[in-house]
Design a protein around this motif. Structure first.
Motif, PDB file in Angstrom:
ATOM      1  N   ARG A  59      38.254  33.730  41.901  1.00  0.00           N
ATOM      2  CA  ARG A  59      38.918  35.030  42.117  1.00  0.00           C
ATOM      3  C   ARG A  59      38.818  35.916  40.886  1.00  0.00           C
ATOM      4  O   ARG A  59      38.610  37.125  40.996  1.00  0.00           O
ATOM      5  N   GLN A  60      38.926  35.309  39.694  1.00  0.00           N
ATOM      6  CA  GLN A  60      38.851  36.121  38.477  1.00  0.00           C
ATOM      7  C   GLN A  60      37.478  36.773  38.337  1.00  0.00           C
ATOM      8  O   GLN A  60      37.365  37.898  37.853  1.00  0.00           O
ATOM      9  N   CYS A 105      45.758  49.094  42.991  1.00  0.00           N
ATOM     10  CA  CYS A 105      45.476  48.039  41.994  1.00  0.00           C
ATOM     11  C   CYS A 105      46.745  47.829  41.177  1.00  0.00           C
ATOM     12  O   CYS A 105      47.222  46.712  41.007  1.00  0.00           O
ATOM     13  N   PHE A 112      37.575  39.791  40.516  1.00  0.00           N
ATOM     14  CA  PHE A 112      38.408  40.847  39.914  1.00  0.00           C
ATOM     15  C   PHE A 112      37.672  41.535  38.762  1.00  0.00           C
ATOM     16  O   PHE A 112      37.824  42.746  38.564  1.00  0.00           O
ATOM     17  N   LYS A 113      36.894  40.770  38.011  1.00  0.00           N
ATOM     18  CA  LYS A 113      36.132  41.371  36.910  1.00  0.00           C
ATOM     19  C   LYS A 113      35.141  42.394  37.462  1.00  0.00           C
ATOM     20  O   LYS A 113      34.913  43.435  36.854  1.00  0.00           O
ATOM     21  N   THR A 123      45.627  31.127  34.496  1.00  0.00           N
ATOM     22  CA  THR A 123      45.681  32.192  35.505  1.00  0.00           C
ATOM     23  C   THR A 123      46.903  33.071  35.285  1.00  0.00           C
ATOM     24  O   THR A 123      47.916  32.622  34.744  1.00  0.00           O
ATOM     25  N   ASP A 124      46.788  34.324  35.730  1.00  0.00           N
ATOM     26  CA  ASP A 124      47.915  35.254  35.628  1.00  0.00           C
ATOM     27  C   ASP A 124      48.590  35.457  36.977  1.00  0.00           C
ATOM     28  O   ASP A 124      49.394  36.381  37.147  1.00  0.00           O
ATOM     29  N   PHE A 127      45.457  47.818  49.850  1.00  0.00           N
ATOM     30  CA  PHE A 127      44.295  47.971  48.981  1.00  0.00           C
ATOM     31  C   PHE A 127      43.014  48.105  49.804  1.00  0.00           C
ATOM     32  O   PHE A 127      42.206  49.015  49.589  1.00  0.00           O
ATOM     33  N   ARG A 178      50.943  40.041  39.242  1.00  0.00           N
ATOM     34  CA  ARG A 178      50.151  39.545  38.114  1.00  0.00           C
ATOM     35  C   ARG A 178      50.992  39.591  36.859  1.00  0.00           C
ATOM     36  O   ARG A 178      51.666  40.584  36.592  1.00  0.00           O
ATOM     37  N   CYS A 226      49.883  46.309  42.905  1.00  0.00           N
ATOM     38  CA  CYS A 226      49.776  44.853  43.129  1.00  0.00           C
ATOM     39  C   CYS A 226      49.931  44.109  41.803  1.00  0.00           C
ATOM     40  O   CYS A 226      50.623  43.097  41.742  1.00  0.00           O
ATOM     41  N   HIS A 227      49.306  44.599  40.769  1.00  0.00           N
ATOM     42  CA  HIS A 227      49.436  43.921  39.468  1.00  0.00           C
ATOM     43  C   HIS A 227      50.892  43.906  39.011  1.00  0.00           C
ATOM     44  O   HIS A 227      51.371  42.922  38.460  1.00  0.00           O
ATOM     45  N   TRP A 239      40.944  37.206  48.057  1.00  0.00           N
ATOM     46  CA  TRP A 239      42.187  36.702  48.669  1.00  0.00           C
ATOM     47  C   TRP A 239      42.054  35.312  49.255  1.00  0.00           C
ATOM     48  O   TRP A 239      43.037  34.586  49.374  1.00  0.00           O
ATOM     49  N   TRP A 298      52.793  40.217  49.637  1.00  0.00           N
ATOM     50  CA  TRP A 298      51.443  40.000  49.110  1.00  0.00           C
ATOM     51  C   TRP A 298      50.389  40.478  50.138  1.00  0.00           C
ATOM     52  O   TRP A 298      49.475  41.227  49.801  1.00  0.00           O
ATOM     53  N   PHE A 346      35.629  44.073  40.246  1.00  0.00           N
ATOM     54  CA  PHE A 346      36.459  45.238  40.631  1.00  0.00           C
ATOM     55  C   PHE A 346      36.532  46.200  39.454  1.00  0.00           C
ATOM     56  O   PHE A 346      36.391  47.407  39.586  1.00  0.00           O
ATOM     57  N   LYS A 347      36.806  45.576  38.294  1.00  0.00           N
ATOM     58  CA  LYS A 347      37.031  46.386  37.094  1.00  0.00           C
ATOM     59  C   LYS A 347      35.758  47.152  36.718  1.00  0.00           C
ATOM     60  O   LYS A 347      35.819  48.318  36.341  1.00  0.00           O
TER      61      LYS A 347
HETATM   62  C1  HEC Z   1      46.731  42.549  46.188  1.00  0.00           C
HETATM   63  C2  HEC Z   1      46.787  42.346  44.765  1.00  0.00           C
HETATM   64  C3  HEC Z   1      45.760  42.887  43.822  1.00  0.00           C
HETATM   65  C4  HEC Z   1      45.025  44.043  43.944  1.00  0.00           C
HETATM   66  C5  HEC Z   1      45.038  45.068  45.046  1.00  0.00           C
HETATM   67  C6  HEC Z   1      44.200  44.110  42.766  1.00  0.00           C
HETATM   68  N1  HEC Z   1      44.423  43.031  41.958  1.00  0.00           N
HETATM   69 FE1  HEC Z   1      43.579  42.683  40.154  1.00  0.00          FE
HETATM   70  N2  HEC Z   1      44.523  40.884  40.071  1.00  0.00           N
HETATM   71  C7  HEC Z   1      45.464  40.421  40.952  1.00  0.00           C
HETATM   72  C8  HEC Z   1      45.933  39.111  40.543  1.00  0.00           C
HETATM   73  C9  HEC Z   1      46.961  38.262  41.248  1.00  0.00           C
HETATM   74  C10 HEC Z   1      45.229  38.790  39.363  1.00  0.00           C
HETATM   75  C11 HEC Z   1      45.350  37.505  38.529  1.00  0.00           C
HETATM   76  C12 HEC Z   1      44.267  36.515  38.967  1.00  0.00           C
HETATM   77  C13 HEC Z   1      44.290  35.225  38.177  1.00  0.00           C
HETATM   78  O1  HEC Z   1      44.430  35.276  36.933  1.00  0.00           O
HETATM   79  O2  HEC Z   1      44.166  34.169  38.799  1.00  0.00           O
HETATM   80  C14 HEC Z   1      44.356  39.937  39.095  1.00  0.00           C
HETATM   81  C15 HEC Z   1      43.493  40.003  38.003  1.00  0.00           C
HETATM   82  C16 HEC Z   1      42.716  41.092  37.707  1.00  0.00           C
HETATM   83  C17 HEC Z   1      41.856  41.188  36.539  1.00  0.00           C
HETATM   84  C18 HEC Z   1      41.692  40.121  35.467  1.00  0.00           C
HETATM   85  C19 HEC Z   1      40.597  39.136  35.862  1.00  0.00           C
HETATM   86  C20 HEC Z   1      40.345  38.102  34.758  1.00  0.00           C
HETATM   87  O3  HEC Z   1      39.409  38.297  33.988  1.00  0.00           O
HETATM   88  O4  HEC Z   1      41.115  37.146  34.649  1.00  0.00           O
HETATM   89  C21 HEC Z   1      41.258  42.414  36.578  1.00  0.00           C
HETATM   90  C22 HEC Z   1      40.286  43.002  35.577  1.00  0.00           C
HETATM   91  C23 HEC Z   1      41.725  43.089  37.783  1.00  0.00           C
HETATM   92  N3  HEC Z   1      42.605  42.260  38.444  1.00  0.00           N
HETATM   93  C24 HEC Z   1      41.344  44.347  38.171  1.00  0.00           C
HETATM   94  C25 HEC Z   1      41.698  44.943  39.367  1.00  0.00           C
HETATM   95  C26 HEC Z   1      41.262  46.260  39.796  1.00  0.00           C
HETATM   96  C27 HEC Z   1      40.378  47.198  38.990  1.00  0.00           C
HETATM   97  C28 HEC Z   1      41.803  46.474  41.020  1.00  0.00           C
HETATM   98  C29 HEC Z   1      41.640  47.664  41.905  1.00  0.00           C
HETATM   99  C30 HEC Z   1      40.323  48.215  42.089  1.00  0.00           C
HETATM  100  C31 HEC Z   1      42.600  45.300  41.348  1.00  0.00           C
HETATM  101  N4  HEC Z   1      42.510  44.399  40.327  1.00  0.00           N
HETATM  102  C32 HEC Z   1      43.312  45.139  42.520  1.00  0.00           C
HETATM  103  C33 HEC Z   1      45.902  41.077  42.068  1.00  0.00           C
HETATM  104  C34 HEC Z   1      45.387  42.265  42.567  1.00  0.00           C
END
Ligand code: HEC
Length: 146
Positions: free
Chosen positions: A27-28, A136, A31-32, A86-87, A106, A144, A139-140, A70, A99, A34-35
Motif C-alpha cells: 500500500r505504501q 487526501c 501511496f508514493k 506503518t502509519d 476519494f 494516518r 483521510c490522513h 485499499w 474509512w 499518489f504523491k
Molecule cells: C481513504 C484514506 C486515504 C486517502 C484518500 C489518501 N490516503 Fe495517503 N495514506 C493513507 C494511510 C492510511 C496511509 C498510511 C499507510 C501506511 O503507512 O501503511 C497513507 C500514506 C500516504 C503516504 C506515505 C506513504 C509512505 O511512503 O509510507 C503518502 C505520500 C500519501 N499517503 C499520499 C496521499 C495522497 C497524495 C493522496 C491523495 C491524492 C492520499 N494519500 C489519499 C490513507 C489515505
C-alpha cells in the motif's frame, strides 16, 4: 569476484518481490505513486505551464491507482501490529464505515477529476484538483498517524 557481484545483484533484484508480499509495503508503494502524480499536477496547477494533455494523463492514472491501496489493509496491519513500520491508525478497522466513506469520497473525486481534465476548462480542472487534495488530507487527518 564476478560471482559475488552476480549474487548481490540477484539479492537486489529479488528483494522488491519479497517486499511486495507485505501488505504494508504494497500500500505504501501505491501511496508514493499518489504523491508523485499529485505533485506533478500541483506543479502544473500552480505554475503557468499548464499542459492539458499531460494533466489529463496524470488524472487518469491517479484515478486508476486510486482503486488500489485499499485491498492491502488486512486486519492486524495497523501501526503497532504489523511487521513493517506503518502509519495506519487502528481507526481504519474500528471505524470501518467512516474509512469506507473516506475511500469512496476519494474515488468519486478522482473520477470527477479524470472527467473534468478530459473535457473541462482550466478553472474547473484546478477547482476539482483542489477537491481531490481535500479528500487526501481529510483521510490522513482521521486515519494516518502524523
Ligand atoms: C481513504 C484514506 C486515504 C486517502 C484518500 C489518501 N490516503 Fe495517503 N495514506 C493513507 C494511510 C492510511 C496511509 C498510511 C499507510 C501506511 O503507512 O501503511 C497513507 C500514506 C500516504 C503516504 C506515505 C506513504 C509512505 O511512503 O509510507 C503518502 C505520500 C500519501 N499517503 C499520499 C496521499 C495522497 C497524495 C493522496 C491523495 C491524492 C492520499 N494519500 C489519499 C490513507 C489515505
Amino acid at each position: 569476484m564476478k560471482k559475488i557481484l552476480m549474487l548481490s545483484l540477484c539479492a537486489l533484484l529479488a528483494s522488491p518481490v519479497f517486499a511486495a508480499d507485505d501488505p504494508v509495503v504494497a500500500r505504501q508503494t501505491i501511496f508514493k505513486q499518489f504523491k508523485k502524480d499529485a505533485a506533478a499536477m500541483g506543479k502544473m496547477v500552480k505554475g503557468d505551464a499548464f499542459n492539458k494533455d499531460e494533466f489529463s494523463k496524470l488524472a487518469a492514472h491517479l484515478d486508476e491507482i486510486a482503486q488500489q491501496p485499499w485491498q492491502h489493509f488486512p486486519a492486524g496491519s495497523a501501526s503497532g501490529q504489523a511487521k513493517h513500520k506503518t502509519d495506519a491508525k487502528a481507526e481504519i478497522w474500528s471505524k470501518a464505515a467512516d474509512w469506507t466513506k473516506a475511500v469512496d469520497n476519494f474515488k468519486a473525486e478522482t473520477g470527477k477529476l479524470k472527467q473534468v481534465a478530459a473535457n473541462g476548462d482550466v478553472a474547473s480542472i484546478k477547482n476539482q484538483f483542489g477537491a481531490v487534495q481535500k479528500t487526501c488530507k481529510s483521510c490522513h487527518d482521521g486515519f494516518r498517524k502524523d
